[in-house]
Design a protein around this motif. Structure first.
Motif, PDB file in Angstrom:
ATOM      1  N   PRO E 113       0.848  -1.196   0.000  1.00  0.00           N
ATOM      2  CA  PRO E 113       0.000   0.000   0.000  1.00  0.00           C
ATOM      3  C   PRO E 113       0.885   1.248   0.000  1.00  0.00           C
ATOM      4  O   PRO E 113       1.913   1.259   0.671  1.00  0.00           O
ATOM      5  CB  PRO E 113      -0.778  -0.082   1.318  1.00  0.00           C
ATOM      6  N   SER E 114       0.480   2.270  -0.735  1.00  0.00           N
ATOM      7  CA  SER E 114       1.259   3.500  -0.730  1.00  0.00           C
ATOM      8  C   SER E 114       0.292   4.663  -0.710  1.00  0.00           C
ATOM      9  O   SER E 114      -0.571   4.751  -1.604  1.00  0.00           O
ATOM     10  CB  SER E 114       2.141   3.559  -1.972  1.00  0.00           C
ATOM     11  N   PRO E 115       0.322   5.572   0.239  1.00  0.00           N
ATOM     12  CA  PRO E 115       1.286   5.574   1.337  1.00  0.00           C
ATOM     13  C   PRO E 115       0.965   4.485   2.367  1.00  0.00           C
ATOM     14  O   PRO E 115      -0.092   3.850   2.293  1.00  0.00           O
ATOM     15  CB  PRO E 115       1.097   6.952   1.965  1.00  0.00           C
ATOM     16  N   ALA E 116       1.873   4.307   3.311  1.00  0.00           N
ATOM     17  CA  ALA E 116       1.712   3.297   4.345  1.00  0.00           C
ATOM     18  C   ALA E 116       0.441   3.565   5.151  1.00  0.00           C
ATOM     19  O   ALA E 116       0.048   4.720   5.335  1.00  0.00           O
ATOM     20  CB  ALA E 116       2.926   3.299   5.273  1.00  0.00           C
ATOM     21  N   ILE E 117      -0.188   2.508   5.590  1.00  0.00           N
ATOM     22  CA  ILE E 117      -1.438   2.658   6.347  1.00  0.00           C
ATOM     23  C   ILE E 117      -1.266   2.275   7.811  1.00  0.00           C
ATOM     24  O   ILE E 117      -2.200   2.372   8.594  1.00  0.00           O
ATOM     25  CB  ILE E 117      -2.552   1.787   5.722  1.00  0.00           C
ATOM     26  N   SER E 129      26.293  -8.713   7.291  1.00  0.00           N
ATOM     27  CA  SER E 129      25.943 -10.090   6.950  1.00  0.00           C
ATOM     28  C   SER E 129      24.525 -10.443   7.379  1.00  0.00           C
ATOM     29  O   SER E 129      23.968 -11.443   6.939  1.00  0.00           O
ATOM     30  CB  SER E 129      26.933 -11.062   7.604  1.00  0.00           C
ATOM     31  N   ASP E 130      23.936  -9.660   8.269  1.00  0.00           N
ATOM     32  CA  ASP E 130      22.577  -9.928   8.736  1.00  0.00           C
ATOM     33  C   ASP E 130      21.531  -9.305   7.817  1.00  0.00           C
ATOM     34  O   ASP E 130      20.324  -9.456   8.053  1.00  0.00           O
ATOM     35  CB  ASP E 130      22.390  -9.352  10.159  1.00  0.00           C
ATOM     36  N   LEU E 131      21.961  -8.610   6.753  1.00  0.00           N
ATOM     37  CA  LEU E 131      21.024  -7.842   5.928  1.00  0.00           C
ATOM     38  C   LEU E 131      19.904  -8.677   5.293  1.00  0.00           C
ATOM     39  O   LEU E 131      18.745  -8.229   5.295  1.00  0.00           O
ATOM     40  CB  LEU E 131      21.776  -7.066   4.846  1.00  0.00           C
ATOM     41  N   PRO E 132      20.168  -9.866   4.740  1.00  0.00           N
ATOM     42  CA  PRO E 132      19.052 -10.596   4.101  1.00  0.00           C
ATOM     43  C   PRO E 132      17.901 -10.881   5.071  1.00  0.00           C
ATOM     44  O   PRO E 132      16.737 -10.785   4.708  1.00  0.00           O
ATOM     45  CB  PRO E 132      19.709 -11.893   3.622  1.00  0.00           C
ATOM     46  N   VAL E 133      18.235 -11.219   6.296  1.00  0.00           N
ATOM     47  CA  VAL E 133      17.182 -11.489   7.276  1.00  0.00           C
ATOM     48  C   VAL E 133      16.425 -10.207   7.611  1.00  0.00           C
ATOM     49  O   VAL E 133      15.189 -10.193   7.695  1.00  0.00           O
ATOM     50  CB  VAL E 133      17.780 -12.127   8.544  1.00  0.00           C
ATOM     51  N   ALA E 134      17.163  -9.127   7.775  1.00  0.00           N
ATOM     52  CA  ALA E 134      16.518  -7.846   8.068  1.00  0.00           C
ATOM     53  C   ALA E 134      15.616  -7.414   6.920  1.00  0.00           C
ATOM     54  O   ALA E 134      14.516  -6.888   7.132  1.00  0.00           O
ATOM     55  CB  ALA E 134      17.587  -6.785   8.347  1.00  0.00           C
ATOM     56  N   GLU E 135      16.072  -7.650   5.701  1.00  0.00           N
ATOM     57  CA  GLU E 135      15.282  -7.227   4.551  1.00  0.00           C
ATOM     58  C   GLU E 135      14.003  -8.062   4.442  1.00  0.00           C
ATOM     59  O   GLU E 135      12.950  -7.554   4.041  1.00  0.00           O
ATOM     60  CB  GLU E 135      16.101  -7.340   3.267  1.00  0.00           C
ATOM     61  N   GLU E 136      14.070  -9.356   4.789  1.00  0.00           N
ATOM     62  CA  GLU E 136      12.854 -10.170   4.787  1.00  0.00           C
ATOM     63  C   GLU E 136      11.826  -9.565   5.743  1.00  0.00           C
ATOM     64  O   GLU E 136      10.638  -9.472   5.424  1.00  0.00           O
ATOM     65  CB  GLU E 136      13.171 -11.619   5.189  1.00  0.00           C
ATOM     66  N   ALA E 137      12.295  -9.122   6.897  1.00  0.00           N
ATOM     67  CA  ALA E 137      11.386  -8.487   7.855  1.00  0.00           C
ATOM     68  C   ALA E 137      10.829  -7.168   7.299  1.00  0.00           C
ATOM     69  O   ALA E 137       9.622  -6.909   7.364  1.00  0.00           O
ATOM     70  CB  ALA E 137      12.110  -8.241   9.179  1.00  0.00           C
ATOM     71  N   ALA E 138      11.720  -6.349   6.757  1.00  0.00           N
ATOM     72  CA  ALA E 138      11.310  -5.026   6.300  1.00  0.00           C
ATOM     73  C   ALA E 138      10.311  -5.119   5.144  1.00  0.00           C
ATOM     74  O   ALA E 138       9.284  -4.426   5.116  1.00  0.00           O
ATOM     75  CB  ALA E 138      12.548  -4.227   5.882  1.00  0.00           C
ATOM     76  N   ALA E 139      10.603  -5.971   4.175  1.00  0.00           N
ATOM     77  CA  ALA E 139       9.719  -6.097   3.014  1.00  0.00           C
ATOM     78  C   ALA E 139       8.361  -6.669   3.430  1.00  0.00           C
ATOM     79  O   ALA E 139       7.318  -6.281   2.891  1.00  0.00           O
ATOM     80  CB  ALA E 139      10.366  -6.980   1.947  1.00  0.00           C
ATOM     81  N   THR E 140       8.350  -7.602   4.376  1.00  0.00           N
ATOM     82  CA  THR E 140       7.083  -8.147   4.853  1.00  0.00           C
ATOM     83  C   THR E 140       6.249  -7.052   5.515  1.00  0.00           C
ATOM     84  O   THR E 140       5.033  -6.948   5.297  1.00  0.00           O
ATOM     85  CB  THR E 140       7.340  -9.295   5.845  1.00  0.00           C
ATOM     86  N   GLU E 142       6.377  -3.844   4.953  1.00  0.00           N
ATOM     87  CA  GLU E 142       5.857  -2.939   3.915  1.00  0.00           C
ATOM     88  C   GLU E 142       4.654  -3.576   3.227  1.00  0.00           C
ATOM     89  O   GLU E 142       3.670  -2.893   2.939  1.00  0.00           O
ATOM     90  CB  GLU E 142       6.961  -2.598   2.917  1.00  0.00           C
ATOM     91  N   HIS E 143       4.723  -4.872   2.969  1.00  0.00           N
ATOM     92  CA  HIS E 143       3.574  -5.573   2.389  1.00  0.00           C
ATOM     93  C   HIS E 143       2.338  -5.441   3.278  1.00  0.00           C
ATOM     94  O   HIS E 143       1.218  -5.294   2.795  1.00  0.00           O
ATOM     95  CB  HIS E 143       3.931  -7.041   2.185  1.00  0.00           C
ATOM     96  N   PHE E 144       2.562  -5.488   4.581  1.00  0.00           N
ATOM     97  CA  PHE E 144       1.433  -5.357   5.521  1.00  0.00           C
ATOM     98  C   PHE E 144       0.952  -3.907   5.632  1.00  0.00           C
ATOM     99  O   PHE E 144      -0.053  -3.643   6.286  1.00  0.00           O
ATOM    100  CB  PHE E 144       1.834  -5.849   6.908  1.00  0.00           C
ATOM    101  N   GLY E 145       1.721  -2.949   5.054  1.00  0.00           N
ATOM    102  CA  GLY E 145       1.270  -1.568   5.062  1.00  0.00           C
ATOM    103  C   GLY E 145       1.966  -0.655   6.038  1.00  0.00           C
ATOM    104  O   GLY E 145       1.504   0.462   6.291  1.00  0.00           O
ATOM    105  N   HIS E 146       3.100  -1.092   6.590  1.00  0.00           N
ATOM    106  CA  HIS E 146       3.800  -0.253   7.559  1.00  0.00           C
ATOM    107  C   HIS E 146       4.810   0.672   6.899  1.00  0.00           C
ATOM    108  O   HIS E 146       5.410   0.345   5.867  1.00  0.00           O
ATOM    109  CB  HIS E 146       4.560  -1.121   8.577  1.00  0.00           C
ATOM    110  N   GLU E 147       5.012   1.806   7.527  1.00  0.00           N
ATOM    111  CA  GLU E 147       6.186   2.626   7.279  1.00  0.00           C
ATOM    112  C   GLU E 147       7.363   1.882   7.930  1.00  0.00           C
ATOM    113  O   GLU E 147       7.227   1.360   9.041  1.00  0.00           O
ATOM    114  CB  GLU E 147       5.971   3.992   7.958  1.00  0.00           C
TER     115      GLU E 147
END
Lengths: 255, 255, 255, 255, 255, 255, 255, 255
Positions: E113-117, E129-140, E142-147
């Motif tokens: 959703p844009s903008p975030a709800i 080295s922890d970035l892929p795990v962090a990105e999985e969290a962040a992208a999820t 955003e999918h749920f609608g968070h900033e």
């Protein structure tokens, strides 16, 4: 360091059969170390423990193996290389024509004494998947000069198979038992005969065998007496224990 | 089941020295089991394995111990009780006056053969805290008829202490090495002598010894050959292995 | 953030040797962080801990490595990259011609100070399979400016090999001991000398070494004093401990 | 065995200041072992490692402790007993009036040198529950002759407490950090100073601390360099590492 | 099963806007299950838990993924696929042109959703080295609608980097902290702010990190309050916790 | 350190309502530390994290508890002591008459705010043996000012018991689920509601629960989303997470 | 050894339908062992346990598999090969045209009896990733002659899916439940029906599932009664348990 | 909730044999829950699973046990209390005179049906130390109405003891095998008979049995088919599995 060897060397020097430089070189080695730079071969080990230093292949380059084999042949006239993969073995057999490769046991060695010079050891395995570990033990024992009796596929799920080989088990001076999964075979064997048992857990099994931990714990907790355990998949280690138990002393005394 | 015993019994019956009822009773036991209800004593074990069934105390009532001791004396003329706490031992010594209690090794047993009838076994321990486990091994070996040489407190932190006892180690037919903490002593001993080593990890140590796991893993992973490992704190088990290795055969042959 | 660096920068600004924009940029970095987006380089770490931030390769792209190397060279004039595989190293050496790759230790770095500016550290390893870990430690120490003495293949199975190098061990200000399998070598070394020991367990071994757990526990439970342990296979970590122990202080004081 | 001590002894004998019997007796001990039957005191350890053998109480009888204390006083004029419970300590203080008992650190010892003869070591602990382990380290270091700075209750949940003691941390030649639970404090401290850190995990914590495993793994995996780890709850062991790092050499050189 | 949906359906049927067959078909699905044979899609999950069923890729064929994506789009108009490797993602993007692939987070999803709800969540990671795990969290999220505020490379070895982002941490309604090695970062962050922390251990580290166990135990034993832990490398799971904490209720109430 | 508090203090000083000595003393404490010698109370923690420092009893003497309670009352007007055994609680209630002891939860604290000032949290437990851990969570939440709904004995063996309390679960702003054995309850609850779940494994169970490891792993591997896990038996820790999730902000905003 | 078979053989011999050599050969096999050199096929197992020996493929060469299949067909007229990879299966199907390969369950076998001769067993799995293990169980049961009901994807995150299949679960004589992650499904199922549950943990899951340990422990600690657990991923083993529970006795009695 | 019970209740109400208040009260309970405040008794469990809810004593007060016993008697006319220590049992027998206490199995229960109403189950144990666990299983089975055959002390160290009881094993409908140490007995038994085996590992053993882990792993990895495993020392759990296997259906059909 063997005093006898030192005396022999000094007598040769005194008799003029050896020049000073060679004597220095040989004495340097008589301190029990052949300093090869990347390795310090323990040339005195056979004198101390009855078994010459053995070459464990993993993590070594083929060049290093060649040098170690060559020096071992110089010091002992024999060599034993363990955990050697077939392709590297082929290359080494090209270089050292007298060596023989045992593919199942992954062992490269000089031919064993024939006939055997030490008493019989039985190598029993529970299932056909345990065969490579059992063969590593058997081939090592033959290299050490033992008569070896291989007994395969007599696991406890069909325990009648074991009763058919009881006489062969009783004939041996020591019995190596190789098993994966629950590792129950040593307990049963130790309850049937009076000879010492060397138990080898293998990493064969489904999920919760945890790479051999289940079999290892089973063997350490055996309810029968007389069982010494070695590391997981360590057929070679089992052979060293059995050899120390069963070998005939230099004076020819039978154990 | 020992054919000789059966023959003897039948001869007595034929000679009228035994009535039918007693013969039935004794034959029942000659099938290798003395059915005591709460236990099935394996009366044939000594015949099969060279060692009579031993009584492990924990989890048994004193009454059960009394019955087991009595039946063991009847079947074998001797008995060995392990892991017995002092207070219960005192009560049992009152009942069975011929038994002797070894407080350090927590063993109650009939007196050992004197002089020893089997070759020497050395029992080496790394630190003074390992003594109870070492004593369990030593007393068990004496019960089995071995000459025993106790060597204490020769841990690797002061390795010169070990060199002072090398001759005693070499004299023994087998060497039991008891150690806690990192369990390094068997590796060092096995690199110095040619006899088989039975390694016993103990639960002695600080936090990350994890009740003996550190020493157990150390011994299983020893870089020296010729080491068979038994369970943590299992001095008794080590003695059964050493006995199978070192005992003189019934025919009197020396191992 | 180093006050001296701030003063220098402000003096340049006051003297007109630096314009406002550059000053802002440099001050931003003087807060101890070089914000590279995907990473926050800790440019103040050398000032605080004596060691600049080091680049651990796994999980980073080659582009990220290039940027990190470039920024490290800007901030410190030197760089150390660890756990770098040969193919990626080749590419980076093409880009940064002054860097040298140590294949055995998997380290890419600017050339070490010559002659050494810090006291000697000995790096001892038990077997030839432990060499890569030992080399990671040795090369890191040379990068930090230490004299390094490499001593290889002196495991406890042939303990006489160790006595031959005692003088070299005593000369060093700190001793790193690298060992797999049972990890017993640090205990023995620590019982022979008075310098601090940094012990590194390796993942070398048969089944129940469990990827180095056996050696790790062995070292943590060593019966000798004076041993600090680092992570499994962590030669780099051992070097950081030895460097903190042995480095000469900025004022030139010898530790 | 210290050649200097042998020479001194022989000179006394030659000068008639010692009779033959005493000389034999003393020479026997100069081989580095005081054979007490149940123990082989390593009287040469101080010469080799800089630290005399220390008496670990658990598993020893009070009579054995008395004998060990007495012999240690004879050989070194000092003694250190660790892990001693209060009631046994009271009895021993009655017998040996010059010894002092540190109840928190469970240490019984001769009074430390005053003033201190070795550089400062800081002993930092994360929470008040970690105090006994920290005190064992601190009291041991004082016994060895170090100035000791005790810093308590500066865990990472309130990290500002740590910044207030940075100067004290930087003054020390080595820093021991004691922490339970997640064991994060050594990582943070090592990121702030340049001295070597000796990390001690404690068994303090809720369920999944698993008796200190969580803290142990935390410290072994610290993302900061310069940390050597010792066994769980092993304050004494940490002190032996810090002492080897920080002690002034016999020649008076400051590390 | 949502009563509102049932009513709507029945009203359409009554109004003749739906024939009987379609009504039966839709009612069957309104029981909350779309029976796809190889899977039983839980179509009611979004109604119950606020989050529609998500598609975990490993162990599923690409055909199965296609069917699941299609049905998810039918039921919810959106879809989220996790742990998807790049090559399979490319094929699916060809088929479903509206989906977007996040390579670092290995997530394939309909655009967020844009903008975030929903309110802001911070996703902090300790090392690159922890970035892929962090990105999985962040992208999820955003999918749920968070900033979402991504904060990288602020590990405790250089703790000043953390203080520079305190305001961003305090602004977020919940904070996800991703760390490997010793996993100390959540403890420090939780001691500095008042929002709930969701801690994610990663499998990044040397030997004794044991695939993330060290970090997991570190986080479970954190000395700071307010930390909930999820499975190793489970960035997606962390996002589901943070979403339940931070999402705005259907009535628009801000958490 | 709270700027507002500093300003207030300085204004009092300027107005002559405070003399210099008191101002110095109070400012010292305003740095966020009350240095009590054996402890460094973190007086700033409430300001930073919303929760004042809590007193964990184990390993502290009763005298230390008294001092900590007294100082906590001075700084915050309230106190919370956890894991306190009944006999010590009785002594402390004698000294501090306003404190109340919750025997089941082993908590000693000042009376909670009445009526509650924060939204409802449900504390669910699977079996009656899990009650002490659940009560520790519930009493801590009441101390923090929450409305608490205790729901007991709704384990998955009789899952209909859970459906009867669904409305109560949905009403809560966060749900703590306490369970031992296989720890399956959080998965089921998380699949039924949309609020965040804080899962607490307990050490309740037969042999292979391994002191709560089974439940801990079960919760970390839950197939439902939205579950954050805390340490084994850590009811207090769960309450801190729930409080951060559910507390009303100082501005009165409802989460 | 089946007396009936012996009688039949002897009758043939007496009738002249068999010559002496063949009789000797067959009698040798009637002792319950077909000695194949590399294996000792237990030909009596079906008679004793109701299930003929099954061929586990890993670690066997294709030649060995061919021989074992051939002998199994001779002895039993049927064969079951487990854990067989597709490429080797293709080769064997070429050789033995009557065998059928189940790719999902990795099973090669003679066609199952049709119609089924034993009662129904339900095979339930929690997620689609658990399907291969469930199929191994289902195909094995069909080979044994059971009616099999496959129920997929009814994990506890959407527990209403389970209620829809209750009647099918109750109809089965035994229920196999296959689940990974937290392994909670068997607990829930066992609480809803009265038939015995055979639980199979799978290695499906994120990091802390530890290859199925989490599910294994979950199942062993289930709070519901009536659950027997087998090894991780061991669908075959589960089928053997269910078969023993549910098979119709030779006399035709229904269990 | 049993429809038959509801109908009966409503018929009584209609017939005036029950007043409204009682009907409401009884209906409340007919929803399958007897809400006792501290517990929610699952009164419907017997209807669903064939076994009424059983009372596990640990962690419950004697008052709670009394209430639970009373309610169980009301609902079912019978009760089973497990893991009850002798002193508490004595008190409860005083209160409930009809209950009988089995001290060895630590079970308090109403007398079992006589004669037995369900088929025979054999309970085999390996050693006398395993008896309490075996008795828990046996007494539970008798409570459920089974004929039980107790077979003790037939461990694999003397395997001939097992052959003497083969007929008894074959007679049983299911066989429970209880064993500690290496847990090998189930493998051997399962290879000899065709009935399902329920294996119970016990915590009996020396150090590396790790409280029953060795036996548990041994049983999970058994090389024989047909073995379902329950938790360590869980005799009760084994009985619930055997009961589900062996019980006669309500219609009287024999399994």
């Amino acid at each position: 360091m063997n005093p006898h060897d030192i005396r022999t060397l000094l007598e040769k020097l005194a008799a003029g059969d050896l020049d000073i430089d060679d004597a220095v070189d040989q004495l340097a080695k008589l301190n029990g170390i052949d300093d090869m730079g990347f390795a310090q071969m323990d040339t005195d080990r056979k004198h101390r423990t009855g078994m010459a230093e053995v070459i464990f292949s993993p993590g070594k380059t083929t060049e290093q193996l060649e040098q170690l084999i060559e020096r071992s042949l110089v010091h002992h006239g024999s060599v034993l290389v363990t955990r050697l993969e077939p392709d590297r073995a082929a290359a080494l057999v090209d270089t050292f024509e007298d060596l023989q490769y045992n593919a199942s046991g992954r062992i490269l060695a000089t031919p064993p004494p024939s006939p055997a010079i030490h008493p019989a050891v039985a190598v029993v395995c529970a299932g056909t998947s345990d065969l490579p570990v059992a063969e590593e033990a058997a081939a090592t024992l033959e290299h050490f000069g033992h008569e070896v009796d291989r007994i395969t596929d007599v696991g406890v799920a069909g325990i009648h198979r074991l009763f058919g080989v009881l006489d062969r088990l009783k004939y041996a001076r020591a019995v190596i038992v190789v098993a994966g999964m629950e590792g129950a075979l040593p307990s049963v064997v130790a309850g049937l005969i009076s000879r010492p048992i060397v138990a080898v857990p293998t990493s064969v099994g489904y999920g919760a065998s945890f790479g051999g931990i289940a079999a290892l714990l089973g063997m350490l907790n055996a309810c029968s007496g007389g069982i010494g355990v070695v590391n997981i998949d360590n057929g070679f280690g089992a052979a060293t224990v059995a050899h120390r138990i069963a070998r005939r002393d230099p004076e020819g005394e039978t154990p």
